[in-house]
Design a protein around this motif. Structure first.
Motif, PDB file in Angstrom:
ATOM      1  N   LYS A 289      20.395  33.599  35.740  1.00 34.79           N
ATOM      2  CA  LYS A 289      21.097  34.731  35.142  1.00 34.79           C
ATOM      3  C   LYS A 289      21.395  35.800  36.198  1.00 34.79           C
ATOM      4  CE  LYS A 289      18.904  34.399  30.560  1.00 34.79           C
ATOM      5  NZ  LYS A 289      18.115  35.141  29.553  1.00 34.79           N
ATOM      6  N   ASN A 290      22.648  36.218  36.248  1.00 34.32           N
ATOM      7  CA  ASN A 290      23.053  37.357  37.091  1.00 34.32           C
ATOM      8  C   ASN A 290      22.808  37.136  38.584  1.00 34.32           C
ATOM      9  OD1 ASN A 290      23.644  38.477  34.647  1.00 34.32           O
ATOM     10  ND2 ASN A 290      22.224  40.199  34.817  1.00 34.32           N
ATOM     11  N   VAL A 291      22.796  35.874  39.016  1.00 34.42           N
ATOM     12  CA  VAL A 291      22.622  35.562  40.431  1.00 34.42           C
ATOM     13  C   VAL A 291      23.774  34.671  40.874  1.00 34.42           C
ATOM     14  CG1 VAL A 291      21.145  34.491  42.183  1.00 34.42           C
ATOM     15  CG2 VAL A 291      20.106  35.700  40.249  1.00 34.42           C
ATOM     16  N   VAL A 292      24.412  35.026  41.999  1.00 32.50           N
ATOM     17  CA  VAL A 292      25.467  34.185  42.585  1.00 32.50           C
ATOM     18  C   VAL A 292      25.163  34.007  44.061  1.00 32.50           C
ATOM     19  CG1 VAL A 292      27.299  34.765  40.951  1.00 32.50           C
ATOM     20  CG2 VAL A 292      26.946  36.214  42.953  1.00 32.50           C
ATOM     21  N   CYS A 293      25.439  32.812  44.570  1.00 29.12           N
ATOM     22  CA  CYS A 293      25.042  32.506  45.946  1.00 29.12           C
ATOM     23  C   CYS A 293      26.071  31.607  46.608  1.00 29.12           C
ATOM     24  CB  CYS A 293      23.674  31.815  45.933  1.00 29.12           C
ATOM     25  SG  CYS A 293      22.970  31.539  47.581  1.00 29.12           S
ATOM     26  N   ASN A 294      26.581  32.031  47.763  1.00 33.57           N
ATOM     27  CA  ASN A 294      27.428  31.161  48.573  1.00 33.57           C
ATOM     28  C   ASN A 294      26.575  30.058  49.198  1.00 33.57           C
ATOM     29  OD1 ASN A 294      29.957  32.476  48.269  1.00 33.57           O
ATOM     30  ND2 ASN A 294      29.329  34.046  49.742  1.00 33.57           N
ATOM     31  N   PHE A 295      27.211  28.899  49.443  1.00 33.98           N
ATOM     32  CA  PHE A 295      26.481  27.793  50.060  1.00 33.98           C
ATOM     33  C   PHE A 295      26.064  28.143  51.480  1.00 33.98           C
ATOM     34  CE2 PHE A 295      26.644  23.768  52.574  1.00 33.98           C
ATOM     35  CZ  PHE A 295      25.447  23.251  52.089  1.00 33.98           C
ATOM     36  N   THR A 296      24.858  27.742  51.846  1.00 32.41           N
ATOM     37  CA  THR A 296      24.334  27.940  53.197  1.00 32.41           C
ATOM     38  C   THR A 296      24.963  26.901  54.120  1.00 32.41           C
ATOM     39  OG1 THR A 296      22.237  28.779  52.321  1.00 32.41           O
ATOM     40  CG2 THR A 296      22.242  28.015  54.608  1.00 32.41           C
ATOM     41  N   GLU A 297      26.036  27.281  54.806  1.00 32.73           N
ATOM     42  CA  GLU A 297      26.726  26.349  55.701  1.00 32.73           C
ATOM     43  C   GLU A 297      25.909  26.042  56.946  1.00 32.73           C
ATOM     44  OE1 GLU A 297      31.340  27.648  54.730  1.00 32.73           O
ATOM     45  OE2 GLU A 297      30.426  28.194  56.645  1.00 32.73           O
ATOM     46  N   GLY A 298      25.090  27.015  57.377  1.00 27.38           N
ATOM     47  CA  GLY A 298      24.299  26.847  58.586  1.00 27.38           C
ATOM     48  C   GLY A 298      23.141  27.821  58.596  1.00 27.38           C
ATOM     49  N   ALA A 299      22.377  27.829  59.690  1.00 30.11           N
ATOM     50  CA  ALA A 299      21.173  28.654  59.863  1.00 30.11           C
ATOM     51  C   ALA A 299      20.059  28.176  58.929  1.00 30.11           C
ATOM     52  CB  ALA A 299      21.476  30.144  59.704  1.00 30.11           C
ATOM     53  N   MET A 300      19.227  29.103  58.421  1.00 33.85           N
ATOM     54  CA  MET A 300      18.022  28.702  57.684  1.00 33.85           C
ATOM     55  C   MET A 300      17.799  29.515  56.421  1.00 33.85           C
ATOM     56  SD  MET A 300      15.201  28.220  60.719  1.00 33.85           S
ATOM     57  CE  MET A 300      15.248  26.783  61.806  1.00 33.85           C
ATOM     58  N   TYR A 301      18.860  30.158  55.889  1.00 28.97           N
ATOM     59  CA  TYR A 301      18.644  31.151  54.844  1.00 28.97           C
ATOM     60  C   TYR A 301      19.657  31.026  53.708  1.00 28.97           C
ATOM     61  CZ  TYR A 301      16.505  32.885  59.060  1.00 28.97           C
ATOM     62  OH  TYR A 301      15.785  32.952  60.227  1.00 28.97           O
ATOM     63  N   SER A 302      19.223  31.432  52.516  1.00 27.82           N
ATOM     64  CA  SER A 302      20.127  31.732  51.414  1.00 27.82           C
ATOM     65  C   SER A 302      20.118  33.240  51.217  1.00 27.82           C
ATOM     66  CB  SER A 302      19.672  31.039  50.129  1.00 27.82           C
ATOM     67  OG  SER A 302      20.058  29.680  50.129  1.00 27.82           O
ATOM     68  N   PHE A 303      21.273  33.775  50.821  1.00 21.50           N
ATOM     69  CA  PHE A 303      21.414  35.222  50.651  1.00 21.50           C
ATOM     70  C   PHE A 303      22.124  35.492  49.329  1.00 21.50           C
ATOM     71  CE2 PHE A 303      23.083  39.492  52.016  1.00 21.50           C
ATOM     72  CZ  PHE A 303      21.852  40.064  52.299  1.00 21.50           C
ATOM     73  N   PRO A 304      21.444  35.204  48.210  1.00 16.57           N
ATOM     74  CA  PRO A 304      22.081  35.367  46.910  1.00 16.57           C
ATOM     75  C   PRO A 304      22.265  36.835  46.538  1.00 16.57           C
ATOM     76  CG  PRO A 304      19.768  34.811  46.624  1.00 16.57           C
ATOM     77  CD  PRO A 304      20.064  34.688  48.093  1.00 16.57           C
ATOM     78  N   GLN A 305      23.348  37.096  45.799  1.00 12.72           N
ATOM     79  CA  GLN A 305      23.558  38.417  45.214  1.00 12.72           C
ATOM     80  C   GLN A 305      22.900  38.440  43.838  1.00 12.72           C
ATOM     81  OE1 GLN A 305      27.151  41.107  43.340  1.00 12.72           O
ATOM     82  NE2 GLN A 305      27.656  39.837  45.113  1.00 12.72           N
ATOM     83  N   VAL A 306      22.124  39.488  43.594  1.00 14.03           N
ATOM     84  CA  VAL A 306      21.449  39.663  42.305  1.00 14.03           C
ATOM     85  C   VAL A 306      22.098  40.848  41.606  1.00 14.03           C
ATOM     86  CG1 VAL A 306      19.241  40.043  41.147  1.00 14.03           C
ATOM     87  CG2 VAL A 306      19.301  38.788  43.318  1.00 14.03           C
ATOM     88  N   LYS A 307      22.731  40.572  40.447  1.00 11.23           N
ATOM     89  CA  LYS A 307      23.447  41.620  39.706  1.00 11.23           C
ATOM     90  C   LYS A 307      22.439  42.340  38.804  1.00 11.23           C
ATOM     91  CE  LYS A 307      27.748  38.995  39.884  1.00 11.23           C
ATOM     92  NZ  LYS A 307      28.587  39.925  40.643  1.00 11.23           N
ATOM     93  N   LEU A 308      21.840  43.395  39.343  1.00 14.57           N
ATOM     94  CA  LEU A 308      20.775  44.099  38.625  1.00 14.57           C
ATOM     95  C   LEU A 308      21.341  44.957  37.492  1.00 14.57           C
ATOM     96  CD1 LEU A 308      18.551  45.231  41.624  1.00 14.57           C
ATOM     97  CD2 LEU A 308      18.107  43.374  40.026  1.00 14.57           C
TER      98      LEU A 308
ATOM     99  N   TRP B 122      24.576  38.063  30.105  1.00 10.09           N
ATOM    100  CA  TRP B 122      24.303  37.743  31.512  1.00 10.09           C
ATOM    101  C   TRP B 122      25.394  36.867  32.080  1.00 10.09           C
ATOM    102  CZ3 TRP B 122      23.146  32.527  32.713  1.00 10.09           C
ATOM    103  CH2 TRP B 122      22.846  31.701  31.614  1.00 10.09           C
ATOM    104  N   TYR B 123      25.349  36.721  33.404  1.00  4.75           N
ATOM    105  CA  TYR B 123      26.371  35.982  34.137  1.00  4.75           C
ATOM    106  C   TYR B 123      25.723  34.908  34.991  1.00  4.75           C
ATOM    107  CZ  TYR B 123      29.834  34.873  37.720  1.00  4.75           C
ATOM    108  OH  TYR B 123      30.683  34.223  38.566  1.00  4.75           O
ATOM    109  N   SER B 124      26.350  33.741  35.062  1.00  8.64           N
ATOM    110  CA  SER B 124      25.893  32.680  35.967  1.00  8.64           C
ATOM    111  C   SER B 124      27.112  31.955  36.512  1.00  8.64           C
ATOM    112  CB  SER B 124      24.980  31.688  35.247  1.00  8.64           C
ATOM    113  OG  SER B 124      24.721  30.570  36.074  1.00  8.64           O
ATOM    114  N   ARG B 125      27.030  31.501  37.747  1.00  8.66           N
ATOM    115  CA  ARG B 125      28.147  30.748  38.351  1.00  8.66           C
ATOM    116  C   ARG B 125      28.171  29.307  37.836  1.00  8.66           C
ATOM    117  NH1 ARG B 125      29.092  30.902  44.807  1.00  8.66           N
ATOM    118  NH2 ARG B 125      29.664  33.039  44.278  1.00  8.66           N
ATOM    119  N   MET B 126      27.017  28.787  37.399  1.00  3.93           N
ATOM    120  CA  MET B 126      26.931  27.374  36.989  1.00  3.93           C
ATOM    121  C   MET B 126      27.567  27.174  35.615  1.00  3.93           C
ATOM    122  SD  MET B 126      25.463  25.828  39.513  1.00  3.93           S
ATOM    123  CE  MET B 126      24.579  24.341  39.077  1.00  3.93           C
TER     124      MET B 126
END
Length: 481
Positions: free
Chosen positions: A378-397, A477-481
């Motif tokens: 719910k309320n989380v969107v995340c671009n795919f991790t193309e490289g490196a070692m991290y995910s950086f999701p946006q949390v819509k508070l 709430w919002y979800s990308r899935m």
């Protein structure tokens, strides 16, 4: 009583200004909870071995023999170590003036700098000069050394991508410079907009700041994007036009999890472009043994390579390196093993290939698992991790959560991440530690937890997040899935 030099109000203000969120409030609270007996999953820092990644066998064998050279005199050494590891250890010991316990040249062991130059030459298709390569205690020390050389005072600005790795903001503060942000576009998969760059420079100059350098992190930290050749050409032309030195943080060059944009170094693109830019643009590139498939963070091995830097300036950089006498020698040995690994036909080649490929294939799977997991929340969107070692999701508070954070005296994403930590033991870094647009909130987590643990971790995150959203928002709430 008179004030003393190390009383808090008397210490260097630049030290107070420096902030490093990766080891900040969340990490300290996680450490407290761990002491109290709570199981903590430290995803706050890209520290592969701490999360269960096994060391590659060959580099550890070589370093073990270098650390205990008496083993090489044992007639049974060949029963414990493969012949190519023995030969490599003897070679590296021959580069030293007294083994791993002796200082090296302040630039690092010449023999290993030569191996780094050969690695760069193979990678880029252009020869590299070992005299312009300095070995360092991890890439961070090299970054700090170059920033210290570039920054002359608070009137000097450094262009840094936002979100950014807080090494840059901290070091710029420490050296008394000014950080000039340029924002990456989340809706364009954290892409870079040259018009945004121009605007950032214009605004800085209007404030009286002299912009001196530009940082790129490729692949990105914390955002995970990989720059295309066209992106890099735009950046190089921009730096050439604006007379900026380009600092290329390329420590994740082995960590690429898609095939559309393989890693290409800034140096290769620059030299492909030809004169005059290839002869004029100043470039410093950084690499490390801490990332990739080695993940040897604790060994502190790194290097930087200088392109088109005047000899007089190189001499000054050498002088500063000399103040610390020598980088750590075991870290150099790991660097040598990374840039000059076993070759086809060597005894250790098959095992080395199997281990390194296995790590990268697993990281690619984990990148997908984590991205999909975040996008199911719910309320989380995340671009795919193309490289490196991290995910950086946006949390819509929700507004109620933001108000609750305000009442608690916390930044909203810090409030969220602390609640996540308390509920699940997952230690992350709030997006505010990396910089983000006003009113937008993120968190950074590594993709490093073991592949077999990832489903349970993402399920734990989803359970917490969805309950948090229900508590502060209700059923909308919002979800990308």
């Amino acid at each position: 009583m008179s004030r003393k030099a190390l009383d808090y109000d008397q210490i260097n203000e630049n030290v107070k200004k420096a902030q490093y969120a990766v080891r900040g409030e969340l990490y300290l609270r996680a450490s407290e909870l761990q002491k109290e007996g709570k199981k903590i999953i430290f995803t706050n820092v890209g520290n592969p071995h701490a999360l269960g990644q096994k060391p590659l066998t060959f580099p550890r064998q070589v370093v073990a023999l270098c650390q205990a050279p008496f083993l090489l005199d044992d007639p049974n050494v060949g029963l414990l170590f493969p012949a190519d590891a023995i030969a490599k250890a003897k070679l590296y010991l021959s580069y030293t003036s007294g083994g791993l316990g002796a200082y090296s040249d302040s630039r690092g062991l010449p023999g290993i700098r030569k191996e780094v130059a050969e690695f760069i030459g193979r990678r880029d298709g252009y020869p590299s000069n070992p005299e312009l390569i300095y070995l360092t205690d991890g890439a961070s020390k090299g970054v700090m050394q170059i920033l210290q050389t570039v920054i002359r005072g608070n009137g000097d600005g450094i262009l840094v991508p936002v979100p950014q790795y807080p090494l840059y903001s901290a070091a710029i503060s420490l050296f008394g410079g000014s950080l000039v942000p340029y924002y990456l576009e989340e809706n364009a998969n954290w892409g870079l907009d040259i018009d945004n760059l121009r605007q950032s420079v214009a605004e800085a100059r209007f404030k009286g700041i002299t912009v001196r350098a530009m940082v790129i992190i490729n692949p990105g930290n914390p955002t995970g994007q990989c720059l295309s050749v066209d992106n890099l050409k735009e950046i190089l032309r921009f730096c050439h036009k604006e007379n900026l030195v380009l600092l290329g943080d390329e420590v994740y060059q082995q960590n690429v999890y898609q095939d559309e944009r393989p890693f290409i170094s800034s140096r290769k693109v620059l030299l492909d472009m030809g004169p005059p830019i290839s002869k004029e643009l100043q470039l410093v590139s950084f690499h490390t043994v801490s990332k990739g498939f080695l993940g040897e963070c604790g060994q502190r091995g790194g290097y930087f390579e200088m392109t088109n830097i005047p000899p007089e300036s190189v001499e000054e950089i050498y002088k500063v390196a000399s103040i610390s006498l020598s980088p750590n020698v075991p870290g150099m040995i790991f660097m040598g093993c990374m840039v000059s690994p076993p070759k086809p036909g060597d005894i250790s080649y098959d095992q080395y290939l199997r281990e390194s490929t296995g790590i990268l294939e697993s990281l690619r799977k984990r990148a997908h698992m984590m991205t999909d997991g975040f996008n199911s929340c719910k309320n989380v969107v995340c671009n795919f991790t193309e490289g490196a070692m991290y995910s950086f999701p946006q949390v819509k508070l929700p507004p109620k959560a933001i108000e609750a954070a305000k009442q608690a005296g916390k930044v909203p994403d810090v409030f969220y991440c602390l609640k996540l930590l308390e509920a699940t033991g997952i230690s992350t870094v709030p997006g505010s530690g990396f910089g983000q647009k006003e009113g937008v909130f993120h968190l950074r987590t590594t993709i490093l937890p073991a592949e077999e643990d990832m489903p349970a971790i993402m399920e734990s995150f989803k359970k917490f997040n969805d309950a948090f959203m229900d508590q502060y928002e209700g059923n909308s709430w919002y979800s990308r899935m």
